[in-house]
Motif scaffolding. Structure first.
Motif, short mmCIF file in Angstrom:
data_model
loop_
_atom_site.label_atom_id
_atom_site.label_comp_id
_atom_site.label_asym_id
_atom_site.label_seq_id
_atom_site.Cartn_x
_atom_site.Cartn_y
_atom_site.Cartn_z
N ALA A 157 -2.06 7.18 -10.90
CA ALA A 157 -3.13 7.29 -9.90
C ALA A 157 -2.61 7.05 -8.49
O ALA A 157 -3.16 7.58 -7.52
N ALA A 158 -1.56 6.25 -8.37
CA ALA A 158 -1.01 5.92 -7.04
C ALA A 158 -0.01 6.96 -6.54
O ALA A 158 0.35 6.96 -5.36
N THR A 159 0.46 7.84 -7.42
CA THR A 159 1.54 8.77 -7.06
C THR A 159 1.04 9.90 -6.17
O THR A 159 0.08 10.60 -6.51
N ARG A 160 1.71 10.06 -5.04
CA ARG A 160 1.35 11.12 -4.09
C ARG A 160 2.36 12.26 -4.09
O ARG A 160 2.02 13.40 -3.81
N ALA B 263 9.66 8.93 -6.03
CA ALA B 263 8.20 9.13 -5.97
C ALA B 263 7.63 8.25 -4.88
O ALA B 263 8.06 7.10 -4.68
N ASP B 264 6.63 8.78 -4.17
CA ASP B 264 5.90 8.02 -3.17
C ASP B 264 4.56 7.60 -3.76
O ASP B 264 3.78 8.44 -4.22
N LEU B 265 4.34 6.29 -3.75
CA LEU B 265 3.13 5.70 -4.31
C LEU B 265 2.30 5.08 -3.21
O LEU B 265 2.82 4.51 -2.25
N HIS B 266 0.98 5.19 -3.37
CA HIS B 266 0.03 4.57 -2.45
C HIS B 266 -1.06 3.92 -3.27
O HIS B 266 -1.45 4.45 -4.30
N TYR C 55 6.68 13.36 -12.43
CA TYR C 55 7.01 14.68 -11.90
C TYR C 55 6.20 15.77 -12.60
O TYR C 55 5.59 16.63 -11.95
N ARG C 56 6.16 15.72 -13.91
CA ARG C 56 5.45 16.76 -14.65
C ARG C 56 3.94 16.68 -14.43
O ARG C 56 3.24 17.69 -14.50
N HIS C 57 3.44 15.48 -14.13
CA HIS C 57 2.01 15.33 -13.81
C HIS C 57 1.65 16.16 -12.59
O HIS C 57 0.59 16.80 -12.54
N LEU C 58 2.52 16.14 -11.57
CA LEU C 58 2.25 16.90 -10.35
C LEU C 58 2.67 18.36 -10.45
O LEU C 58 2.07 19.23 -9.81
N HIS D 181 0.80 -1.22 0.00
CA HIS D 181 0.00 0.00 0.00
C HIS D 181 0.84 1.28 0.00
O HIS D 181 0.31 2.35 -0.26
N ASN D 182 2.11 1.16 0.30
CA ASN D 182 2.99 2.33 0.36
C ASN D 182 4.34 1.95 -0.20
O ASN D 182 4.96 0.99 0.28
N MET D 183 4.81 2.69 -1.19
CA MET D 183 6.10 2.36 -1.78
C MET D 183 6.80 3.61 -2.25
O MET D 183 6.18 4.49 -2.85
#
Length: 267
Positions: free
Chosen positions: A235-238, A263-266, A196-199, A9-11
């Motif tokens: 979708a998972a990128t925070r 990147a932190d993914l959830h 990165y560019r998405h955020l 759930h967290n990576m």
């Protein structure tokens, strides 16, 4: 919740051109202990596979999957979660060195890291070879169908004026050419998004600075190190961080000319 369940759930995933494993080993240990990534794509090891210092990373809790070669190139995946090797080398481009490795990561991610050719100059034979290498990468990547895929690494292309310190003035020079940008766009057109560019669609930030001429302090950099993902990864990128603090000298140790990107993914 077990550690394995937590990682599902967290990576934290990362990419880093380390510019020589031997030269950067102690520096990398500081970063790993500080940032605690779960999966790292490494490029430019400059170390044969058989000489990779597995025990140094095992002491920190990391397993390494390695595709190295002597003096040049070389890629690896470090992971502190279960991973299974899927691909070593870019099919059809073996003559251009150890530049691609893929693993299936526990938690449902197919993770690939690449070290794309530099090209040297527009007049050099390596420039045409760089374009051909990219064509092979697009063909190889297009053949895959995993729903949650990450392609990361040093791409040696400045996709837009925002990604290079010279801005529009760089157009037509190596890394900024139309042919290179077309190849990068073709990679993206396989269903990938720049995390990165998405955020940060309008942020100017760089991941590489020449060692010479005080480029880092003058902010004369390029953003050429990317974490690209399919829609499930997007979708998972925070959060995505270009880790500039680890482009600076630390404890008397010299950094790579590239900053790590993570990147932190959830899910």
């Amino acid at each position: 919740m077990t550690r394995r369940d937590w990682h599902k759930h967290n990576m934290r995933i990362a990419t880093w051109n380390i510019n020589g494993l031997r030269a950067r080993l102690d520096f990398m240990k500081l970063w790993l202990a500080d940032r605690k990534p779960n999966v790292v794509g490494l490029q430019e090891l400059k170390t044969p596979t058989e000489d990779f210092p597995h025990e140094e990373f095992e002491a920190l809790g990391y397993k390494a999957l390695v595709h190295g070669q002597k003096s040049w190139n070389g890629v690896a995946i470090l992971t502190n979660v279960d991973a299974e090797l899927r691909q070593v080398g870019l099919p059809g481009q073996e003559d251009w060195g150890a530049r691609l490795i893929t693993a299936e990561i526990d938690g449902g991610i197919e993770f690939t890291t690449v070290y794309c050719p530099n090209g040297k100059s527009l007049q050099h034979d390596d420039y045409a070879n760089k374009l051909a290498w990219y064509d092979s990468l697009v063909a190889h990547w297009s053949a895959g169908d995993h729903p949650k895929r990450v392609l990361c690494g040093d791409f040696n292309i400045v996709p837009t004026a925002l990604d290079g310190w010279r801005g529009e003035a760089g157009a037509g020079t190596i890394f900024y050419t139309e042919d290179e940008r077309k190849r990068f766009a073709a990679v993206m057109d396989t269903g990938l998004t720049d995390l990165y560019r998405h955020l940060y669609p309008e942020e100017q930030a760089f991941s590489w600075w020449d060692y010479r001429g005080g480029a880092f302090h003058r902010k004369h950099g390029l953003r050429i190190d990317f974490l690209l993902g399919t829609q499930a990864a997007v979708a998972a990128t925070r959060e995505v961080v270009i880790d500039r603090d680890y482009r600076k000298k630390l404890d008397g140790l010299t950094a790579s000319d590239h900053a790590p990107v993570y990147a932190d993914l959830h899910s």
